[in-house]
Design an enzyme around this catalytic site. Sequence first.
Site, PDB file in Angstrom:
ATOM      1  N   GLU A 189     -13.732   5.494  -1.478  1.00  0.00           N
ATOM      2  CA  GLU A 189     -14.670   4.609  -0.764  1.00  0.00           C
ATOM      3  C   GLU A 189     -15.440   5.433   0.264  1.00  0.00           C
ATOM      4  O   GLU A 189     -14.897   5.837   1.283  1.00  0.00           O
ATOM      5  CB  GLU A 189     -13.896   3.470  -0.102  1.00  0.00           C
ATOM      6  CG  GLU A 189     -13.151   2.595  -1.097  1.00  0.00           C
ATOM      7  CD  GLU A 189     -12.239   1.591  -0.423  1.00  0.00           C
ATOM      8  OE1 GLU A 189     -12.750   0.690   0.271  1.00  0.00           O
ATOM      9  OE2 GLU A 189     -10.999   1.723  -0.581  1.00  0.00           O
ATOM     10  N   GLU A 215      -9.399   9.528   4.287  1.00  0.00           N
ATOM     11  CA  GLU A 215      -9.625   8.092   4.172  1.00  0.00           C
ATOM     12  C   GLU A 215     -10.599   7.743   3.044  1.00  0.00           C
ATOM     13  O   GLU A 215     -10.552   6.649   2.497  1.00  0.00           O
ATOM     14  CB  GLU A 215     -10.149   7.535   5.495  1.00  0.00           C
ATOM     15  CG  GLU A 215      -9.106   7.425   6.588  1.00  0.00           C
ATOM     16  CD  GLU A 215      -8.017   6.417   6.243  1.00  0.00           C
ATOM     17  OE1 GLU A 215      -8.349   5.320   5.745  1.00  0.00           O
ATOM     18  OE2 GLU A 215      -6.831   6.730   6.452  1.00  0.00           O
ATOM     19  N   GLU A 268       0.849  -1.195   0.000  1.00  0.00           N
ATOM     20  CA  GLU A 268       0.000   0.000   0.000  1.00  0.00           C
ATOM     21  C   GLU A 268       0.880   1.239   0.000  1.00  0.00           C
ATOM     22  O   GLU A 268       1.829   1.336   0.778  1.00  0.00           O
ATOM     23  CB  GLU A 268      -0.900   0.088   1.247  1.00  0.00           C
ATOM     24  CG  GLU A 268      -2.115  -0.786   1.268  1.00  0.00           C
ATOM     25  CD  GLU A 268      -2.993  -0.497   2.499  1.00  0.00           C
ATOM     26  OE1 GLU A 268      -2.931   0.640   3.021  1.00  0.00           O
ATOM     27  OE2 GLU A 268      -3.701  -1.407   2.927  1.00  0.00           O
ATOM     28  N   LYS A 280     -15.727   4.536   4.356  1.00  0.00           N
ATOM     29  CA  LYS A 280     -14.578   4.345   5.237  1.00  0.00           C
ATOM     30  C   LYS A 280     -14.652   5.342   6.389  1.00  0.00           C
ATOM     31  O   LYS A 280     -14.930   6.532   6.186  1.00  0.00           O
ATOM     32  CB  LYS A 280     -13.267   4.534   4.464  1.00  0.00           C
ATOM     33  CG  LYS A 280     -12.994   3.438   3.450  1.00  0.00           C
ATOM     34  CD  LYS A 280     -11.534   3.414   3.038  1.00  0.00           C
ATOM     35  CE  LYS A 280     -10.674   2.875   4.163  1.00  0.00           C
ATOM     36  NZ  LYS A 280      -9.262   2.708   3.763  1.00  0.00           N
TER      37      LYS A 280
END
Length: 462
Positions: free
Chosen positions: A319, A328, A265, A322
Amino acid sequence: MSSFFPSFLISFLLISISISVFADTGKIGINYGRIADDLPTPDEVASLLKTQGITRVKLYDTDTDVLKAFSDANISVTVALPNENLTAAASSQSFTDSWVQTRILPFYPNTNINAIAVGNEVNVNPNITSYVVPAMKNVYASLQKYSVSDAIKISTPISFSALENSYPSSSGSFKGELLEPFIQPMLEFLKKTDSYMMVNAYPFFAYSGNSDQISLDYALFKPNSGVVDSGNGLKYDNLFEAQLDAVYAAMDLLKFNDLKIVVTETGWPSKGDENEIGASSPNAAAYNGNLVKRVLTGNGTPLRPNFPLDVYLFALFNENQKPGPTSERNYGLFYPNQQKVYNIPLTAAEAAAAVAPAANLGSKVVVPKAGQSWCVANENISKEKLQAGLDWACGEGQADCRPIQPGATCYNPESLVAHASYAFNSYYQKMARAVGTCDFGGAAYVVTQSPKFGSCKFPTSN
């Protein structure tokens, strides 16, 4: 003398460039998270990845619909055994047998599952760290039972916070409380099974929390003066590689200097809260775009130059469910409607075009005639850019800079332009004069007459 290719030959040219420039370099993949209620179907995602030329993807589970969608898609898939399954996997071989039977074997090999991440960033949760290696061993035994342990590697992603020390990179060391229950046995397992270390590294966090001490250009892979490691003398021109080498140094302390790191990541948010300094779309595009070009056009880190960088960007989509700060929910390269948040190269051909702006003239590409071109420094560029290019060519670019050292044949004339020209040309010739390898951010250009700097003779091949 330069010649011009018509536009219909550009695609062929870029394929040739990617073969000559990007052989034995790193690989780019992407994380496909699904903590959202507005994402495309897995079949649509598989089509998107193929359209974008993305051939490596990392999941956070073993969702049946997703694994089916990637069947026969020519996409290498890393799957995950989630943290909530670690205690069961550690304590029961029958659990991992069943997990492999139901979560892996029905899809493999049509879905090219090449790795299993057992847990994720377990070093931040002391309640589960001791379960990770036993779980890894049980999963491996189950893969052996079904004769797929050679094809599917097992590892576990650690976060950068597993380090006690990280600056300078040469002082890298793991936290003492993690060594016995987790780090030492994990590294032993990885070495025994011929696997690799998974690391999640985010220069964004370091920059956002220390923007008064860390240069934004240094964090974004932009030209900068760099940082010299006081411990080993190596020079770093970006924070990402400095972070990786801190992990490598920590592994060296434990005598595991032959294990490779795969970055599972890394990314930069396109939006953040007011206190999340640096979170913006331009910065995200710069970080991810420059990282892709670095991975696909370079070698390893200063400490591990022979280990090409393999990196999974975070993340495929924004997303919306999250938890946590605004950042985030804004790491995605794509919106849920499959439109790009910003444009960056994702393939070798795109990276070739991106690193060769000086060679692109409208719809035509300049191609130097073989054996009759050299690369020289642009005298009209700033000294800072010339120095940055010289440092990169002699360091990361691995040009042969011995002739411009004090007392050597090309040290005189002792000028930045002369020394940079020699280094740029050495790199250019080493890369077979491929398009885009004489640019250095606008600090260099191609000439068709042999350069004259004192008595120094510039080579036409390396």
